[in-house]
Design a protein around this motif. Structure first.
Motif, PDB file in Angstrom:
ATOM      1  N   PHE A 146       0.815  -1.206   0.000  1.00 21.17           N
ATOM      2  CA  PHE A 146       0.000   0.000   0.000  1.00 21.17           C
ATOM      3  C   PHE A 146       0.853   1.261   0.000  1.00 21.17           C
ATOM      4  O   PHE A 146       0.346   2.357  -0.180  1.00 21.17           O
ATOM      5  CB  PHE A 146      -0.939  -0.005   1.210  1.00 21.17           C
ATOM      6  CG  PHE A 146      -1.970  -1.095   1.143  1.00 21.17           C
ATOM      7  CD1 PHE A 146      -3.150  -0.915   0.446  1.00 21.17           C
ATOM      8  CD2 PHE A 146      -1.742  -2.319   1.742  1.00 21.17           C
ATOM      9  CE1 PHE A 146      -4.095  -1.910   0.364  1.00 21.17           C
ATOM     10  CE2 PHE A 146      -2.681  -3.334   1.668  1.00 21.17           C
ATOM     11  CZ  PHE A 146      -3.863  -3.127   0.976  1.00 21.17           C
ATOM     12  N   LEU A 147       2.152   1.113   0.221  1.00 17.11           N
ATOM     13  CA  LEU A 147       3.080   2.230   0.195  1.00 17.11           C
ATOM     14  C   LEU A 147       3.887   2.201  -1.096  1.00 17.11           C
ATOM     15  O   LEU A 147       4.085   1.135  -1.683  1.00 17.11           O
ATOM     16  CB  LEU A 147       4.043   2.137   1.383  1.00 17.11           C
ATOM     17  CG  LEU A 147       3.461   2.304   2.782  1.00 17.11           C
ATOM     18  CD1 LEU A 147       4.547   2.048   3.824  1.00 17.11           C
ATOM     19  CD2 LEU A 147       2.861   3.689   2.973  1.00 17.11           C
ATOM     20  N   PRO A 148       4.409   3.340  -1.554  1.00 12.73           N
ATOM     21  CA  PRO A 148       5.339   3.331  -2.680  1.00 12.73           C
ATOM     22  C   PRO A 148       6.523   2.410  -2.362  1.00 12.73           C
ATOM     23  O   PRO A 148       6.922   2.271  -1.193  1.00 12.73           O
ATOM     24  CB  PRO A 148       5.779   4.793  -2.784  1.00 12.73           C
ATOM     25  CG  PRO A 148       4.687   5.567  -2.139  1.00 12.73           C
ATOM     26  CD  PRO A 148       4.140   4.704  -1.053  1.00 12.73           C
ATOM     27  N   GLU A 149       7.065   1.788  -3.372  1.00 11.12           N
ATOM     28  CA  GLU A 149       8.101   0.779  -3.183  1.00 11.12           C
ATOM     29  C   GLU A 149       9.288   1.293  -2.370  1.00 11.12           C
ATOM     30  O   GLU A 149       9.790   0.600  -1.480  1.00 11.12           O
ATOM     31  CB  GLU A 149       8.586   0.276  -4.548  1.00 11.12           C
ATOM     32  CG  GLU A 149       9.550  -0.895  -4.450  1.00 11.12           C
ATOM     33  CD  GLU A 149       9.889  -1.458  -5.815  1.00 11.12           C
ATOM     34  OE1 GLU A 149      10.896  -2.184  -5.911  1.00 11.12           O
ATOM     35  OE2 GLU A 149       9.157  -1.175  -6.787  1.00 11.12           O
ATOM     36  N   GLU A 150       9.734   2.517  -2.646  1.00 10.50           N
ATOM     37  CA  GLU A 150      10.893   3.052  -1.936  1.00 10.50           C
ATOM     38  C   GLU A 150      10.592   3.276  -0.455  1.00 10.50           C
ATOM     39  O   GLU A 150      11.425   3.022   0.413  1.00 10.50           O
ATOM     40  CB  GLU A 150      11.359   4.357  -2.585  1.00 10.50           C
ATOM     41  CG  GLU A 150      11.999   4.164  -3.954  1.00 10.50           C
ATOM     42  CD  GLU A 150      12.504   5.476  -4.524  1.00 10.50           C
ATOM     43  OE1 GLU A 150      12.369   6.520  -3.850  1.00 10.50           O
ATOM     44  OE2 GLU A 150      13.030   5.468  -5.653  1.00 10.50           O
ATOM     45  N   LEU A 151       9.391   3.751  -0.166  1.00  7.95           N
ATOM     46  CA  LEU A 151       9.007   3.977   1.225  1.00  7.95           C
ATOM     47  C   LEU A 151       8.818   2.650   1.953  1.00  7.95           C
ATOM     48  O   LEU A 151       9.209   2.502   3.119  1.00  7.95           O
ATOM     49  CB  LEU A 151       7.725   4.810   1.283  1.00  7.95           C
ATOM     50  CG  LEU A 151       7.304   5.325   2.661  1.00  7.95           C
ATOM     51  CD1 LEU A 151       8.422   6.125   3.312  1.00  7.95           C
ATOM     52  CD2 LEU A 151       6.037   6.166   2.547  1.00  7.95           C
TER      53      LEU A 151
END
Length: 213
Positions: free
Chosen positions: A3-8
């Motif tokens: 559910f979060l951007p991949e980097e985060l």
């Protein structure tokens, strides 16, 4: 599902507790030898299961859906010294794989494996539980709930995995999609049962924490 951007998401994992070496070995062998390795709880969710178990400090744990034993080992980390974890799975081919890693851990003699249909096995378990983890066939989630709720101690916790089901729970329900239909019913059950307080965490594929009042 993330559910979060991949980097985060990668940052979150990197700044959470390290994955124990034994579980790294289990993951590698699962990916090498076992079908559907994505069914593993994995590093981040595994550390979350471990943390919740340590906060609860359960004497008796019930797990529905063992797979290769990753989540059982995470949950066992918070168990009392005289505690017992009962884990149930229908796949006979995985029993020896599970036992190998259970016995490599510090909890081998505290983990009891059950082979067969959880709906048949659970009513025969003459004990109550402080922590129950449901991560098996989604079609039976409501049925599992109905047979475990009276076996959960007051203040006990139910953890339910995959409750967001890759976002299908907010999509139009397809007539033949029995798994999503069951999860919608299950999520409604947890929300409306006055015996529980429930929070859904948007972690991986959705994890519900429910506490018995």
């Amino acid at each position: 599902m993330h559910f979060l951007p991949e980097e985060l998401d990668a940052y979150v994992v990197a700044h959470s507790e390290n994955e124990p070496e034994l579980l790294q070995q289990l993951t590698r062998e699962t990916y090498q030898k076992i079908l559907q390795p994505r069914m593993l709880s994995g590093h981040y969710q595994g550390r979350l299961l471990s943390m919740i178990s340590k906060l609860v400090n359960p004497k008796n744990i019930l797990e529905i859906g063992t797979y290769t034993g990753y989540s059982a080992l995470c949950l066992a980390e918070g168990m009392q010294k005289n505690g017992v974890l009962h884990t149930i799975d229908v796949n006979e081919e995985l029993v020896d794989f599970q036992r190998k890693y259970f016995d490599k851990s510090d909890y081998g003699n505290q983990i009891i494996q059950h082979l067969g249909n959880a709906l048949d096995i659970i009513p025969k378990l003459d004990k109550t539980f402080d922590l129950i983890f449901i991560d098996a066939d989604k079609d039976n989630y409501p049925n599992y709930y109905n047979i475990i709720i009276d076996k959960l101690n007051l203040g006990g916790i139910i953890l339910s995995d995959n409750v967001l089901w890759s976002g299908k729970v907010i999509e139009e329900l397809k007539p033949n999609d029995t798994a999503t239909k069951a999860l919608l019913e299950y999520n409604k059950l947890l929300k409306e049962d006055s015996r529980l307080e429930t929070v859904i965490l948007p972690i991986r594929d959705g994890l519900t924490i429910s506490r018995k009042l």
